[in-house]
Write a protein that holds these residues in place. Structure first.
Motif, PDB file in Angstrom:
ATOM      1  N   PHE A  92      14.320  71.806  44.033  1.00  0.00           N
ATOM      2  CA  PHE A  92      13.576  71.610  42.856  1.00  0.00           C
ATOM      3  C   PHE A  92      12.454  72.773  42.506  1.00  0.00           C
ATOM      4  O   PHE A  92      12.210  72.906  41.290  1.00  0.00           O
ATOM      5  CB  PHE A  92      12.764  70.166  43.160  1.00  0.00           C
ATOM      6  N   LYS A  93      11.937  73.127  43.644  1.00  0.00           N
ATOM      7  CA  LYS A  93      10.946  74.183  43.452  1.00  0.00           C
ATOM      8  C   LYS A  93      11.411  75.505  43.170  1.00  0.00           C
ATOM      9  O   LYS A  93      10.539  76.440  42.789  1.00  0.00           O
ATOM     10  CB  LYS A  93      10.110  74.185  44.865  1.00  0.00           C
ATOM     11  N   TYR A  94      12.747  75.750  43.149  1.00  0.00           N
ATOM     12  CA  TYR A  94      13.358  76.980  42.892  1.00  0.00           C
ATOM     13  C   TYR A  94      13.781  77.104  41.426  1.00  0.00           C
ATOM     14  O   TYR A  94      13.900  78.324  40.977  1.00  0.00           O
ATOM     15  CB  TYR A  94      14.578  77.375  43.782  1.00  0.00           C
ATOM     16  N   PHE A  95      13.995  76.092  40.811  1.00  0.00           N
ATOM     17  CA  PHE A  95      14.834  75.936  39.499  1.00  0.00           C
ATOM     18  C   PHE A  95      13.693  75.644  38.418  1.00  0.00           C
ATOM     19  O   PHE A  95      13.099  74.689  38.673  1.00  0.00           O
ATOM     20  CB  PHE A  95      15.933  75.079  39.244  1.00  0.00           C
ATOM     21  N   SER A  96      13.376  76.484  37.422  1.00  0.00           N
ATOM     22  CA  SER A  96      12.445  76.187  36.426  1.00  0.00           C
ATOM     23  C   SER A  96      13.398  75.232  35.330  1.00  0.00           C
ATOM     24  O   SER A  96      14.358  75.410  35.456  1.00  0.00           O
ATOM     25  CB  SER A  96      11.874  77.582  35.684  1.00  0.00           C
TER      26      SER A  96
END
Length: 247
Positions: A92-96
């Motif tokens: 979740f935190k890596y893909f915008s």
């Protein structure tokens, strides 16, 4: 609760379009819900507000299309979607939101153009565990980020040329399962706040109204026009997502 009138100017049509699409047209145009709301708030907040409303829509849709659906496809798609959701939560935190918009937008535009440019007398594709698992996983992943699982799911379902009742029933069962699964990681990731939940509760009255309207429209449209509409929605949402991602 969000009180900005510009938010409601975007959110009310977004929820209604999503509900009508889910109620009668396989959820295709519903992918525009988050992007429309994201015009005035962050995409992640828009997704969190929309998820409980989507779950309410799914309950109405399940009742309206009870007994419908393509079981063979669901047995393949749903386990794969669960894997996609887990992968989406872990990354979740890596893909915008723009990364996901680009992926889904390209899939949507490609498959719509493929439908229009190929000969119209094509035979329906047979169900495939390999293709179903691939597209199911992609649908679970993209649905987790911005509720954009419609394009990957349609990439598998539309070529099967199911009867429209079975097609819509399959999409409703698929997304009902996916959306209720998503409640767990959304909660663990802290996506639900007092503000998002109270705002969702305010907009929730639109969910059953839109779904039931979509059901009525579904009964009045022929299979030929139904698939033309579905692919048109697929193309439009793809263009919209690509535009949002790059501009």
């Amino acid at each position: 609760m969000i009180t900005d009138p510009w938010f409601y100017a975007a959110a009310i049509p977004a929820v209604l379009i999503t509900a009508i699409s889910k109620g009668g047209f396989g959820g295709g145009l519903g992918l525009l819900g988050v992007p429309m709301m994201a015009l005035v708030i962050a995409p992640q907040q828009a997704a969190a507000i929309l998820l409980p409303i989507l779950c309410l829509m799914d309950l109405v849709g399940l009742w309206s299309f009870r007994g419908k659906g393509h079981r063979h496809s669901l047995k393949t798609l749903l386990p794969a979607a669960a894997i996609g959701i887990i992968f989406g939560a872990l990354t979740f935190k890596y893909f915008s939101a723009d990364h996901i918009r680009i992926i889904v937008g390209l899939i949507a535009v490609t498959f719509a153009l493929n439908f229009w440019l190929k000969p119209k007398n094509r035979e329906p594709k047979t169900p495939s565990r390999m293709r179903g698992s691939f597209w199911g996983a992609i649908a679970g992943f993209t649905s987790f980020g911005v509720h954009a699982g419609g394009a990957p799911l349609n990439a598998y379902l539309l070529p099967l040329k199911l009867a429209k009742y079975d097609y819509v029933g399959t999409t409703i069962i698929f997304f009902a399962t996916v959306n209720f699964i998503k409640l767990v990681p959304y909660t663990l990731l802290g996506q639900f706040t007092y503000e998002t939940l109270t705002t969702a509760a305010t907009l929730a009255i639109l969910a059953p109204i839109g779904v039931l309207l979509g059901v009525r429209l579904h009964h009045k449209i022929s299979d030929v026009w139904f698939y033309q509409i579905c692919y048109s929605f697929l193309f439009l949402m793809g263009i919209k997502l690509l535009f949002d991602a790059f501009f």
